[in-house]
Design a protein around this motif. Structure first.
Motif, PDB file in Angstrom:
ATOM      1  N   LYS A   9      24.567  66.157  -0.478  1.00 12.04           N
ATOM      2  CA  LYS A   9      25.717  66.000   0.419  1.00 12.04           C
ATOM      3  C   LYS A   9      26.863  66.925   0.016  1.00 12.04           C
ATOM      4  CE  LYS A   9      25.768  61.439  -0.061  1.00 12.04           C
ATOM      5  NZ  LYS A   9      26.185  60.024   0.066  1.00 12.04           N
ATOM      6  N   GLU A  10      27.131  66.981  -1.289  1.00 11.93           N
ATOM      7  CA  GLU A  10      28.272  67.775  -1.758  1.00 11.93           C
ATOM      8  C   GLU A  10      28.092  69.259  -1.447  1.00 11.93           C
ATOM      9  OE1 GLU A  10      31.304  67.927  -5.516  1.00 11.93           O
ATOM     10  OE2 GLU A  10      29.245  67.246  -5.870  1.00 11.93           O
ATOM     11  N   LYS A  11      26.856  69.744  -1.511  1.00 14.39           N
ATOM     12  CA  LYS A  11      26.594  71.169  -1.273  1.00 14.39           C
ATOM     13  C   LYS A  11      26.342  71.490   0.201  1.00 14.39           C
ATOM     14  CE  LYS A  11      24.358  71.587  -5.816  1.00 14.39           C
ATOM     15  NZ  LYS A  11      23.036  71.765  -6.503  1.00 14.39           N
ATOM     16  N   SER A  12      26.426  70.511   1.078  1.00 15.13           N
ATOM     17  CA  SER A  12      25.923  70.663   2.445  1.00 15.13           C
ATOM     18  C   SER A  12      26.891  71.308   3.421  1.00 15.13           C
ATOM     19  CB  SER A  12      25.527  69.287   2.998  1.00 15.13           C
ATOM     20  OG  SER A  12      26.686  68.506   3.277  1.00 15.13           O
ATOM     21  N   LYS A  13      28.103  71.625   2.989  1.00 13.53           N
ATOM     22  CA  LYS A  13      29.128  72.126   3.911  1.00 13.53           C
ATOM     23  C   LYS A  13      29.325  71.130   5.062  1.00 13.53           C
ATOM     24  CE  LYS A  13      27.073  76.009   4.668  1.00 13.53           C
ATOM     25  NZ  LYS A  13      26.764  77.351   5.220  1.00 13.53           N
ATOM     26  N   TYR A  14      29.619  69.903   4.675  1.00 12.43           N
ATOM     27  CA  TYR A  14      29.848  68.836   5.651  1.00 12.43           C
ATOM     28  C   TYR A  14      28.661  68.686   6.602  1.00 12.43           C
ATOM     29  CZ  TYR A  14      34.588  68.641   3.852  1.00 12.43           C
ATOM     30  OH  TYR A  14      35.693  68.511   3.021  1.00 12.43           O
ATOM     31  N   LEU A  15      27.484  68.495   5.984  1.00  7.79           N
ATOM     32  CA  LEU A  15      26.251  68.102   6.663  1.00  7.79           C
ATOM     33  C   LEU A  15      25.550  69.242   7.393  1.00  7.79           C
ATOM     34  CD1 LEU A  15      27.398  64.654   8.159  1.00  7.79           C
ATOM     35  CD2 LEU A  15      26.473  65.149   5.890  1.00  7.79           C
ATOM     36  N   GLU A  16      26.002  70.474   7.203  1.00  6.72           N
ATOM     37  CA  GLU A  16      25.324  71.591   7.850  1.00  6.72           C
ATOM     38  C   GLU A  16      24.068  71.985   7.099  1.00  6.72           C
ATOM     39  OE1 GLU A  16      26.274  76.140   9.405  1.00  6.72           O
ATOM     40  OE2 GLU A  16      27.893  74.862   8.675  1.00  6.72           O
ATOM     41  N   GLY A  17      24.175  72.121   5.793  1.00  2.00           N
ATOM     42  CA  GLY A  17      23.024  72.474   4.971  1.00  2.00           C
ATOM     43  C   GLY A  17      22.324  73.713   5.471  1.00  2.00           C
TER      44      GLY A  17
ATOM     45  N   GLY B 247      35.371  62.024   3.181  1.00  2.00           N
ATOM     46  CA  GLY B 247      35.326  63.022   2.114  1.00  2.00           C
ATOM     47  C   GLY B 247      34.035  63.814   2.148  1.00  2.00           C
ATOM     48  N   LYS B 248      33.864  64.722   1.180  1.00  2.00           N
ATOM     49  CA  LYS B 248      32.727  65.654   1.187  1.00  2.00           C
ATOM     50  C   LYS B 248      31.377  64.963   0.996  1.00  2.00           C
ATOM     51  CE  LYS B 248      32.701  69.641  -0.747  1.00  2.00           C
ATOM     52  NZ  LYS B 248      32.781  70.759  -1.722  1.00  2.00           N
ATOM     53  N   THR B 249      31.377  63.841   0.308  1.00  2.00           N
ATOM     54  CA  THR B 249      30.090  63.201   0.005  1.00  2.00           C
ATOM     55  C   THR B 249      29.876  61.905   0.791  1.00  2.00           C
ATOM     56  OG1 THR B 249      31.126  62.206  -1.954  1.00  2.00           O
ATOM     57  CG2 THR B 249      29.859  64.219  -2.288  1.00  2.00           C
ATOM     58  N   TYR B 250      30.716  61.644   1.768  1.00  3.34           N
ATOM     59  CA  TYR B 250      30.539  60.526   2.678  1.00  3.34           C
ATOM     60  C   TYR B 250      30.430  59.204   1.911  1.00  3.34           C
ATOM     61  CZ  TYR B 250      30.393  64.248   6.040  1.00  3.34           C
ATOM     62  OH  TYR B 250      30.751  65.322   6.789  1.00  3.34           O
ATOM     63  N   LEU B 251      29.647  58.262   2.356  1.00  2.00           N
ATOM     64  CA  LEU B 251      29.554  56.965   1.679  1.00  2.00           C
ATOM     65  C   LEU B 251      28.363  56.944   0.721  1.00  2.00           C
ATOM     66  CD1 LEU B 251      30.268  54.515   4.655  1.00  2.00           C
ATOM     67  CD2 LEU B 251      31.869  55.386   2.955  1.00  2.00           C
TER      68      LEU B 251
END
Length: 572
Positions: free
Chosen positions: A17-25, A207-211
């Motif tokens: 999640k943290e590396k995903s650019k807000y879920l784009e991956g 935030g960047k890593t969601y829940l």
């Protein structure tokens, strides 16, 4: 208090999640890879936030492996329907997509969403884009975010239903992720109106890593608990005065999933923590979500749900933290009463003068069979319904809603013409049943669910008939694994798959959804299930009081005992 300080201990999903650019991956690259029907490993996690899971037909896997072929991967797409209300046009869209891209069936879920199954990778983008064109979406239908917000759709609640529905929609919109990745990938737009430019993307709530894990919110309007309000992270119980919505009681910490053999995991019903007026609802829900965001376990995903956070830090701590973030305290809960967590079937006239007809949908599967043409019939009704709607219930049924008096005869004629009316004559046991998809599509399933439960219920009903109580309603829930998608631990009779053809049997939940059941016997086959239930039903028929439900009787007779709930769901 912060378990998540040491980043090296975080689960792999947290790093993804943290590396995903807000879920784009790298989802777009995965979609372009024609060498496989699957996605890259990290994108299999990220696509859940976009509303999809990778699946395969497990019954074909062995054959394909022998042929040195990879599994026939496909995708399930879950479509959010906040509050369960879809327009006739949206129903037609879903019907079209099922025929065009997936299995020619629609699945109505236990959380008031649509599911499409069998979508191949090269059809994913077009399917999701067409869903969005219908003013529905799949974002946050899965993943570590707040998911589809539920609401009672029972026609008898129409006096305040619209007011509760408006708030449910507001909560859903407020807690929907703000990332533009969904629109970039699936709708082919860099951003949509009101969205920030990519450089400015942020998630003010998540935030960047969601829940740490999924989060579920539901509304219920007493006396109906048809959404199983205590099974959710936040349950909001509507309080009505003089025909007007005043506010909500709040239940927190419900959740159904567990893991066999791991006694640190368990189902849990929510705790009532207080009441607040209706205008405070969105803010209170946000603050509870952020408490889970900040204090939830990000190291062990099996212990990441809000229920475990509450039990780890303490309910008093959570309430104090909520008060601190709100700047005020919730009031004491207001009195209310639930009578059932089932649906009411047949035609009912609402206070708005329009008609509502609740139909039983076996296993929530909308399909045409040799017996009757359910899917075609509902499609035909949608085409004449005008401003009417379809309301998905949390028990996998559907309400044909807001039917004008002038159209009602046409709807009735179509129900007859397609054989739907005739096949509404099912037992009360069938009407009070839920089953998850399970085999053959779910990779987690140990045993059958949706395909098996109807035949088992028919045999259980024969036992009730034998003892003269064939019309007695009993809630029966079945899942293929212990994760609890069909809320089996709230069934007066619950079945949880252990292995093909074998189920753990749970007994004693409350008919109105306020009490969990308890493990009674393990790994039973059908003959053993029926042999176990027969004497219990015989005793119930001969000794129950006039209005006593099966679960209450089982508890009163001490056939099961509720002790420490954490210990009541696991193998001995």
């Amino acid at each position: 208090m912060d378990l998540n300080k040491d980043k090296s201990k975080l689960s792999e999903v947290e790093h993804i999640k943290e590396k995903s650019k807000y879920l784009e991956g790298t989802i777009e690259d995965s979609l372009k890879d024609e060498t496989t029907g699957n996605l890259y490993a990290q994108d299999q996690q990220l696509i859940k936030f976009h509303g999809s899971y990778v699946q395969s037909d497990r019954e074909l896997d062995k054959e394909r492996k022998a042929q040195k072929l990879e599994p026939l991967y496909s995708f399930m797409i879950r479509v959010r329907v906040p509050g369960g209300v879809a327009s006739a046009a949206q129903w037609i869209t879903m019907d079209n997509l099922a025929a065009k891209y997936g299995m020619p069936t629609l699945k109505l879920t236990t959380r008031q969403a649509f599911e499409l199954h069998g979508i191949l990778k090269h059809n994913l983008r077009n399917t999701i884009k067409e869903i969005n064109n219908s003013l529905m979406d799949s974002i946050a239908a899965c993943g570590d975010v707040n998911r589809n917000v539920m609401n009672t759709v029972n026609p008898n609640t129409s006096a305040i239903h619209d007011a509760v529905q408006d708030i449910a929609l507001a909560v859903s919109a407020h807690l929907t992720p703000k990332t533009t990745a969904y629109y970039k990938i699936w709708v082919n737009e860099e951003h949509v109106a009101g969205q920030a430019e990519e450089a400015e993307i942020e998630e003010p709530i998540y935030g960047k890593t969601y829940l740490p894990r999924k989060f579920k919110i539901t509304f219920a309007i007493p006396p109906y608990n048809d959404t199983d309000v205590y099974a959710h992270d936040i349950g909001l119980i509507a309080i009505e005065e003089n025909g007007q919505l005043k506010g909500f009681n709040y239940s927190i910490g419900g959740g159904m999933g567990m893991t066999f053999g791991d006694e640190t995991t368990y189902p849990r019903v929510g705790n009532l923590i207080g009441y607040a007026s209706a205008e405070k609802t969105v803010d209170i829900c946000e603050k509870l979500v952020t408490i889970q965001r900040d204090f939830g376990n990000r190291e062990n995903r099996k212990l990441s749900r809000f229920k475990y956070t509450i039990d780890r830090v303490g309910l008093d701590f959570v309430k104090a933290e909520l008060n601190r973030r709100l700047g005020y305290e919730l009031e004491a809960p207001k009195p209310f009463r639930f009578t059932t967590n089932g649906d009411s079937f047949g035609w009912i006239k609402g206070v708005n003068g329009k008609w509502f007809n609740t139909l039983y949908i076996e296993g929530g599967r909308v399909k045409d069979t040799e017996r009757f043409r359910l899917r075609a019939g509902l499609r035909a009704i949608a085409e004449i319904l005008g401003e009417g709607d379809f309301r998905l219930t949390a028990n996998q049924n559907v309400v044909i809603g807001n039917v004008e008096e002038s159209i009602k005869p046409q709807v009735e004629k179509l129900l007859e013409e397609y054989g739907i009316s005739e096949h509404q004559q099912v037992t009360t046991l069938h009407q009070h049943s839920i089953a998850c998809v399970a085999l053959n599509m779910c990779p987690l399933a140990n045993a059958e669910g949706e395909r098996y439960l109807p035949s088992l219920i028919t045999k259980i009903h024969a036992i009730l008939e034998k003892y003269g109580i064939g019309q007695q309603p009993i809630t029966i829930r079945m899942t293929g694994c212990p994760n609890g998608c069909g809320r089996p631990y709230l069934g007066e009779i619950g079945f949880v798959g252990r292995a093909p053809g074998k189920y753990n049997l749970y007994l004693g939940a409350a008919f109105n959804g306020e009490r969990l059941n308890v493990l009674y016997k393990e790994a039973l086959n059908e003959e053993e299930i029926l042999g176990t239930l027969d004497p219990l039903i015989a005793l119930y028929a001969s000794e129950k009081s006039a209005t006593e439900h099966f679960g209450d009787f089982i508890l009163r007779k001490e056939i099961i005992r509720q002790q420490n709930p954490k210990a009541d769901f696991h193998l001995s």
